[in-house]
Design a protein around this motif. Sequence first.
Motif, mmCIF file in Angstrom:
data_model
loop_
_atom_site.group_PDB
_atom_site.id
_atom_site.type_symbol
_atom_site.label_atom_id
_atom_site.label_comp_id
_atom_site.label_asym_id
_atom_site.label_seq_id
_atom_site.Cartn_x
_atom_site.Cartn_y
_atom_site.Cartn_z
ATOM 1 N N CYS B 82 0.398 -1.396 -0.137
ATOM 2 C CA CYS B 82 -0.016 0.057 0.148
ATOM 3 C C CYS B 82 1.118 1.033 -0.069
ATOM 4 O O CYS B 82 0.360 2.053 -0.090
ATOM 5 C CB CYS B 82 -1.033 -0.300 1.285
ATOM 6 N N ARG B 85 0.879 3.485 -3.111
ATOM 7 C CA ARG B 85 -0.754 4.045 -3.679
ATOM 8 C C ARG B 85 -0.895 4.904 -4.380
ATOM 9 O O ARG B 85 -1.591 5.231 -4.791
ATOM 10 C CB ARG B 85 -1.588 3.939 -2.283
ATOM 11 N N TYR B 86 0.300 6.164 -3.692
ATOM 12 C CA TYR B 86 -0.189 7.910 -4.271
ATOM 13 C C TYR B 86 0.962 7.674 -5.745
ATOM 14 O O TYR B 86 1.167 8.684 -6.127
ATOM 15 C CB TYR B 86 -0.041 8.638 -3.338
ATOM 16 N N LYS B 106 -7.618 10.122 -4.048
ATOM 17 C CA LYS B 106 -7.455 8.728 -3.904
ATOM 18 C C LYS B 106 -7.674 8.448 -1.727
ATOM 19 O O LYS B 106 -7.590 7.666 -1.823
ATOM 20 C CB LYS B 106 -5.932 9.464 -4.366
ATOM 21 N N GLN B 109 -11.622 7.769 -1.559
ATOM 22 C CA GLN B 109 -10.943 6.246 -1.799
ATOM 23 C C GLN B 109 -10.676 5.328 -0.937
ATOM 24 O O GLN B 109 -11.299 4.601 -0.755
ATOM 25 C CB GLN B 109 -10.666 6.010 -3.356
ATOM 26 N N THR B 110 -9.621 5.751 -0.369
ATOM 27 C CA THR B 110 -8.586 4.882 1.025
ATOM 28 C C THR B 110 -9.403 4.151 1.869
ATOM 29 O O THR B 110 -9.995 3.012 1.443
ATOM 30 C CB THR B 110 -7.441 4.930 0.464
ATOM 31 N N GLU B 114 -10.880 0.825 2.391
ATOM 32 C CA GLU B 114 -9.864 0.428 3.081
ATOM 33 C C GLU B 114 -9.612 0.559 4.411
ATOM 34 O O GLU B 114 -8.674 0.852 5.197
ATOM 35 C CB GLU B 114 -8.812 -0.394 2.794
ATOM 36 N N HIS B 118 -7.005 0.459 7.649
ATOM 37 C CA HIS B 118 -5.753 1.876 8.087
ATOM 38 C C HIS B 118 -6.692 1.936 10.246
ATOM 39 O O HIS B 118 -5.511 2.218 10.566
ATOM 40 C CB HIS B 118 -6.372 2.560 7.963
#
Lengths: 210, 210
Positions: B82, B85-86, B106, B109-110, B114, B118
């Motif tokens: 992860c 991710r960006y 993003k 959306q994360t 998820e 987190h």
Amino acid sequence: MVAVTPTNTSRRAAPRPVDKFDRRRDELAESALTTLGELGYARASLREIAGNSPFSHGVVHYYFDDKLELVIYSIRYYKARCVTRYDAVVRDSTSPAELVEAFAAKLAQTIRDEAPMHRLWYDLRIQSMFEEPLREAITEIDGTLQAMIWRVVDRYATLSGRPPSVNASAAYGMLDGLFQQALLAYATLGDEVLDGLATQVRAVLPLLVR
Amino acid sequence: MVAVTPTNTSRRAAPRPVDKFDRRRDELAESALTTLGELGYARASLREIAGNSPFSHGVVHYYFDDKLELVIYSIRYYKARCVTRYDAVVRDSTSPAELVEAFAAKLAQTIRDEAPMHRLWYDLRIQSMFEEPLREAITEIDGTLQAMIWRVVDRYATLSGRPPSVNASAAYGMLDGLFQQALLAYATLGDEVLDGLATQVRAVLPLLVR
DNA sequence: GCCTGAGCTTGACACTTGTCAAGAGATGTT
DNA sequence: AACATCTCTTGACAAGTGTCAAGCTCAGGC
């Protein structure tokens, strides 16, 4: 039995010392905070908590319905005292620079003096995402903390003669993030991180006004 | 016994399928992440974890020395995937505004996709303040996350033609604070908080460059 | 002096936990 | 076919948990 013991939440139907019951609750809360701050929410058992108090483990259920009520009562008890921590800073500062310095110093001192209490707070806040019954109390306290931080930022804006560049929520989120980061590093590195926190605050506060 | 079972950490002295052992570890890690994300570190028992896997509870100790090793392995396993991710956001954005939008989207959306992972991450990071054995892994992962965020901020600065106004640590602390705040609110309020997060990011990123 | 009830201690309960040993199946080598 | 080793299940253990009931102690009212 059953109806004889003071059903806790609804208080005793008792006589004179109107709040002897409450004073014991506070006393237990104090002991609980010590243990919780040391071990965290999950690992602090009622026996351990009672062990760090003048009482035996059974007494907890005389004053509290269950562990959760004790924990919530305790963290409320603590935070009630601590949300005024920066009020003197706000009141006594007469220039932006003075406020920044006082605020930065107070933040660092908070970590130095009360690290266990704050890691407990963050522990409980995270646990509230897993355990719904914690959520209400945590949300409420978090709101008062946000208000506390906003009083600082707002005062800083006033002293600077410039409007805030972010709202209360964002300001709290960012400063709380910095504080938590410092607290985390403090666990490993100790005092040396505190200057870094002060430096960061000096850099960040000016960004929060236009 | 004793020397027959593959002593776990030191691996089996086994034959061909060089990494069948490792693949099982990954499989268990995946199941563990599901359960840990649902219940948190403290309440996720090995039996529950195994229950959400194709295996029985005893198998955990065949592949891991103890619960802690499983948890650390699992969170490393997850974060390894992860931290990139960006990267696409950084790579594909060609203007500051575009990057801000892509990054904000993003982040939201994360949380939507998820959230359990987190809140587990934050749980473990806090637990590392109470449990020293967790600390090393957490510190290392936190460093890679900070680097990940810094790639975004640095790219934003480049695209803006202006230098960053804070260092990597402060940028990470602030943005992580906002993210965590949103995650927390998401637990109670759901999707409606995600727009707020995007708005905050749009307001904050410009403050991070001069 | 006795009684009552508040305050507290003790000890037990049912349950869960991480851990591990014993052994059953499976797999593949000889 | 026989064996060894890997893989996994089962069942048990000791320790620890929150909870609660029973009963001790002691002060205050009759």
